[in-house]
Structure formats: C-alpha cells, structure tokens
Enzyme design. Sequence first.
Site, PDB file in Angstrom:
ATOM      1  N   CYS A 229       0.812  -1.217   0.000  1.00  0.00           N
ATOM      2  CA  CYS A 229       0.000   0.000   0.000  1.00  0.00           C
ATOM      3  C   CYS A 229       0.850   1.273   0.000  1.00  0.00           C
ATOM      4  CB  CYS A 229      -0.939  -0.001   1.194  1.00  0.00           C
ATOM      5  SG  CYS A 229      -2.136  -1.334   1.069  1.00  0.00           S
TER       6      CYS A 229
ATOM      7  N   HIS B 275      -3.494   7.134   2.223  1.00  0.00           N
ATOM      8  CA  HIS B 275      -3.842   5.816   1.682  1.00  0.00           C
ATOM      9  C   HIS B 275      -5.226   5.439   2.197  1.00  0.00           C
ATOM     10  CE1 HIS B 275      -3.877   1.719   0.552  1.00  0.00           C
ATOM     11  NE2 HIS B 275      -3.773   1.271   1.785  1.00  0.00           N
TER      12      HIS B 275
ATOM     13  N   ASN C 175     -10.081  -0.298  -0.882  1.00  0.00           N
ATOM     14  CA  ASN C 175      -8.615  -0.202  -0.829  1.00  0.00           C
ATOM     15  C   ASN C 175      -8.049  -0.730  -2.151  1.00  0.00           C
ATOM     16  OD1 ASN C 175      -5.894  -0.424  -0.297  1.00  0.00           O
ATOM     17  ND2 ASN C 175      -6.140  -1.447   1.680  1.00  0.00           N
TER      18      ASN C 175
HETATM   19  O1  UT7 Z   1      -3.946  -1.232   3.248  1.00  0.00           O
HETATM   20  C1  UT7 Z   1      -2.950  -1.928   3.940  1.00  0.00           C
HETATM   21  C2  UT7 Z   1      -3.088  -1.825   5.391  1.00  0.00           C
HETATM   22  N1  UT7 Z   1      -4.339  -2.381   5.833  1.00  0.00           N
HETATM   23  C3  UT7 Z   1      -5.053  -1.748   6.757  1.00  0.00           C
HETATM   24  O2  UT7 Z   1      -4.687  -0.666   7.139  1.00  0.00           O
HETATM   25  C4  UT7 Z   1      -6.278  -2.447   7.302  1.00  0.00           C
HETATM   26  C5  UT7 Z   1      -6.259  -2.390   8.800  1.00  0.00           C
HETATM   27  N2  UT7 Z   1      -7.345  -3.110   9.457  1.00  0.00           N
HETATM   28  C6  UT7 Z   1      -8.639  -2.749   9.352  1.00  0.00           C
HETATM   29  O3  UT7 Z   1      -8.987  -1.863   8.605  1.00  0.00           O
HETATM   30  C7  UT7 Z   1      -9.635  -3.425  10.264  1.00  0.00           C
HETATM   31  O4  UT7 Z   1      -8.959  -4.219  11.204  1.00  0.00           O
HETATM   32  C8  UT7 Z   1     -10.666  -4.319   9.520  1.00  0.00           C
HETATM   33  C9  UT7 Z   1     -11.636  -3.422   8.753  1.00  0.00           C
HETATM   34  C10 UT7 Z   1      -9.962  -5.261   8.568  1.00  0.00           C
HETATM   35  C11 UT7 Z   1     -11.479  -5.122  10.539  1.00  0.00           C
HETATM   36  O5  UT7 Z   1     -12.075  -4.258  11.466  1.00  0.00           O
HETATM   37  P1  UT7 Z   1     -11.967  -4.547  13.041  1.00  0.00           P
HETATM   38  O6  UT7 Z   1     -12.776  -3.524  13.700  1.00  0.00           O
HETATM   39  O7  UT7 Z   1     -10.512  -4.605  13.376  1.00  0.00           O
HETATM   40  O8  UT7 Z   1     -12.663  -5.946  13.165  1.00  0.00           O
HETATM   41  P2  UT7 Z   1     -12.049  -7.314  13.662  1.00  0.00           P
HETATM   42  O9  UT7 Z   1     -11.114  -7.875  12.673  1.00  0.00           O
HETATM   43  O10 UT7 Z   1     -11.584  -7.162  15.065  1.00  0.00           O
HETATM   44  O11 UT7 Z   1     -13.360  -8.194  13.684  1.00  0.00           O
HETATM   45  C12 UT7 Z   1     -14.429  -7.914  14.561  1.00  0.00           C
HETATM   46  C13 UT7 Z   1     -15.521  -8.943  14.316  1.00  0.00           C
HETATM   47  C14 UT7 Z   1     -15.014 -10.364  14.307  1.00  0.00           C
HETATM   48  O12 UT7 Z   1     -15.994 -11.171  14.908  1.00  0.00           O
HETATM   49  P3  UT7 Z   1     -15.787 -11.710  16.407  1.00  0.00           P
HETATM   50  O13 UT7 Z   1     -14.510 -12.491  16.376  1.00  0.00           O
HETATM   51  O14 UT7 Z   1     -15.690 -10.471  17.250  1.00  0.00           O
HETATM   52  O15 UT7 Z   1     -17.002 -12.523  16.618  1.00  0.00           O
HETATM   53  C15 UT7 Z   1     -14.939 -10.697  12.835  1.00  0.00           C
HETATM   54  O16 UT7 Z   1     -15.122 -12.090  12.584  1.00  0.00           O
HETATM   55  O17 UT7 Z   1     -16.109  -8.708  13.036  1.00  0.00           O
HETATM   56  C16 UT7 Z   1     -16.089  -9.926  12.292  1.00  0.00           C
HETATM   57  N3  UT7 Z   1     -15.956  -9.608  10.888  1.00  0.00           N
HETATM   58  C17 UT7 Z   1     -16.995  -9.336  10.082  1.00  0.00           C
HETATM   59  N4  UT7 Z   1     -18.314  -9.282  10.320  1.00  0.00           N
HETATM   60  C18 UT7 Z   1     -19.119  -8.971   9.310  1.00  0.00           C
HETATM   61  C19 UT7 Z   1     -14.817  -9.514  10.142  1.00  0.00           C
HETATM   62  N5  UT7 Z   1     -15.107  -9.192   8.867  1.00  0.00           N
HETATM   63  C20 UT7 Z   1     -16.468  -9.078   8.820  1.00  0.00           C
HETATM   64  C21 UT7 Z   1     -17.351  -8.760   7.783  1.00  0.00           C
HETATM   65  N6  UT7 Z   1     -18.674  -8.715   8.070  1.00  0.00           N
HETATM   66  N7  UT7 Z   1     -16.951  -8.486   6.537  1.00  0.00           N
END
Ligand code: UT7
Length: 334
Positions: free
Chosen positions: A113, A253, A283
Amino acid sequence: MSLRAVITAVGHYVPEKVLTNADLEKMVNTSNEWIMTRTGIRERHVMEHGATSDMGAKAAEMVLKNRGITALDLDLIIVATVTPDMFFPSTACLVQEKIGATNAWGFDLNAACSGFVYALTVGQQFIEAGRYKKVLVIGADKMTSIIDYTDRNTCVLFGDAAGAVLLEPGEDGKGIIDHKMYSDGTGAPYLYMAAGGSLHPATHDTIDKKMHSLYQDGKSVFKAAVVGMADVSVEIMERNNLKGEMIDWLVPHQANLRIIDATARRMGLDASKVMINIERYGNTTAATIPLCLSEWWHDGKMKAGDNVVLASFGAGYTWGAMYIKWAIDPPAGK
Ligand code: UT7
C-alpha cells in the site's frame, strides 16, 4: 532555487463493474452496516477482463493527454504494484509496450500500500539528479485477482484501480519538498500472500490451502497503521514547519476511514482538507493516492501553490509521508 521533481500531470483508470456491499451480503456472512461502520466502504470496482498493465496503461494515457505529450517523450516508467500481470517480465515493460514508450526503460516496485509513495520518492531521485526529464510513476493493482471471495475478513476491503503522475524538473520552488519512508519487516506476518514465490512455489496443496490469496490479521495491522501513518505525517509536518492550517490537502492511503480520521485528527486538520474516496473504491493498494490526486485535480479542487501531504501505511510493514507544493493549476473551465 534548487532543482525539484514536480508533478506536472495526473491520470487514473477505474474499471466499470461495481461490487456493492449488497452484492457481498449475498456472497459471505456480512452486512452493509458492518462494512460501512468498520471501514467506510460502500462499493468497489472490479476488473473483469485484462490485467494490472491494462489499467496502468490507461492511467498513463490520461497523464500524457493532460500534459500534451506523447509516450515517446517518456524517459522512465516506474510501476508500483503487488499484483503484477505475472512475475516477469515487469508490468512496467508491459505498460511501456502498450503505450508505445519506446524511448523509456522501466521497472516495478513492491511496497504494497506504500508502493506509490515509495515509487514517487524513487522517481524524484532520478529527476533531482538531473539525469531524466520525464518520469512516469504509476500505482496500479488488480486486488480482486488475489482475494478469496469466501473470506469475509478481507473480501469486503479491496478493489481494482490505477493512478499515475508525471514527474518533471522544476526550479520555481514547487514540487516534492520532502519525504520520510520507513520499513519494518517484523510486520510481515500480519499482511501477506503466502504462496507463489520461492518460499512456497505453487502446488496443489498451496491452492487447496488458499495460500495464493491475501491474508490479513486486520486488528494487528489496524493498530500499527493508526500509529504509523499519523506519526510519519506529524514528523513531515514538524520538520517542514507546517501547522495544520497551512496544509491544503492530506492525501491518505485509503484502507480504512477510521485510520484516515485518526491521522487527520493528529495533524489538526479539518475533515474538509482530507481527500477521501474509500466509500466508492475501497482499498486499491498502490492506486489509492494517485487516484485521489487525479480525481481531485480533475474536479478543479487543487491549485498551484497548495501544500499537499501524502501519507501511507501497508504490508511489510512499509509506511511514509511526502510534502509536496502542488504545481498544476485546475483544468480549463474548472
Ligand atoms: O492497506 C494496507 C493496510 N491495511 C489496513 O490498514 C487495514 C487495517 N485493518 C482494518 O482496517 C480493520 O482491522 C478491519 C476493517 C480489517 C477489521 O475491522 P476490526 O474492527 O478490526 O474488526 P475485527 O477484525 O476485530 O473483527 C471484529 C468482528 C469479528 O468477529 P468476532 O470475532 O468479534 O465474533 C470478525 O469475525 O467482526 C467480524 N468480521 C466481520 N463481520 C461482518 C470480520 N469481517 C467481517 C465482515 N462482516 N466483513
């Protein structure tokens, strides 16, 4: 005034087909509400036919048209991408052939990225050294080619696009003024594509285990990105004596709206000064920053003399920020 690398034209390309959050609701267990509140993404574009070089070539052609030059005028083409058409030859060679830039040489650069800011910094060196007059820097990624559309953690995040800029020498004080880039390989386990390289060459097993798709530990990357992107942006402000009110545009980004908002807050910027189009494209990895620059310039929102800060964070980890004094007036009629 010293010789500077100046962005003298911008261009972009986005494939037509749109994949909405409603479409994704039918493919994996997710919801528009979750995707919007956690990421800020509403839809992303998907390339159905063709490859990264096709998008890069289209963005390049827009740059040439905007500058009123031909591909024969180019000296060097740098393509930032993590989704090259193939391992080799480089996507830069394929773009060179597609646009007919027979006087240019070129190469690819992989910083995920942060690919575009890394590539812009590399292009800057060739201009400042006085060796080249026209360097084309492209950020292009067909992320949908490495996404597992059964993995809700990642498939909602990414889209396809290309953006490009032309660098030329200038001596009137405008152009790229400063950059600060970082790498930290301890971040490698949190965002990668495991197979297809020399560590895990393609086998039936790597395919069965979905090792040819992007893996991300979202929470770990999120925590590092919030700190990394904000810290490097503040660093570039401090060492150039820039206060929040002096910055006309932050071009971050586009990985997550919450990361962008946190960076803008740390920089003391009003939301109206932040380029955000993540809602429409998701992204697009190396393409996010040049895509923003091109859209905002075409809309007549940027003017010569604007103070612009680019900031990025991505796999590696890689991150960086650049301070640019914008040099191009808005297009005619804007
Ligand atoms: O571009 C390169 C660099 N990349 C980034 O900067 C991305 C950085 N990370 C992020 O943007 C975020 O971490 C995400 C958007 C990927 C995820 O958001 P989060 O608030 O960190 O969520 P999480 O991964 O902690 O997941 C929370 C919950 C989980 O469920 P449990 O374990 O709490 O029951 C996931 O399984 O949300 C669940 N989950 C979803 N639910 C519905 C993960 N993806 C989804 C989804 N729809 N698409």
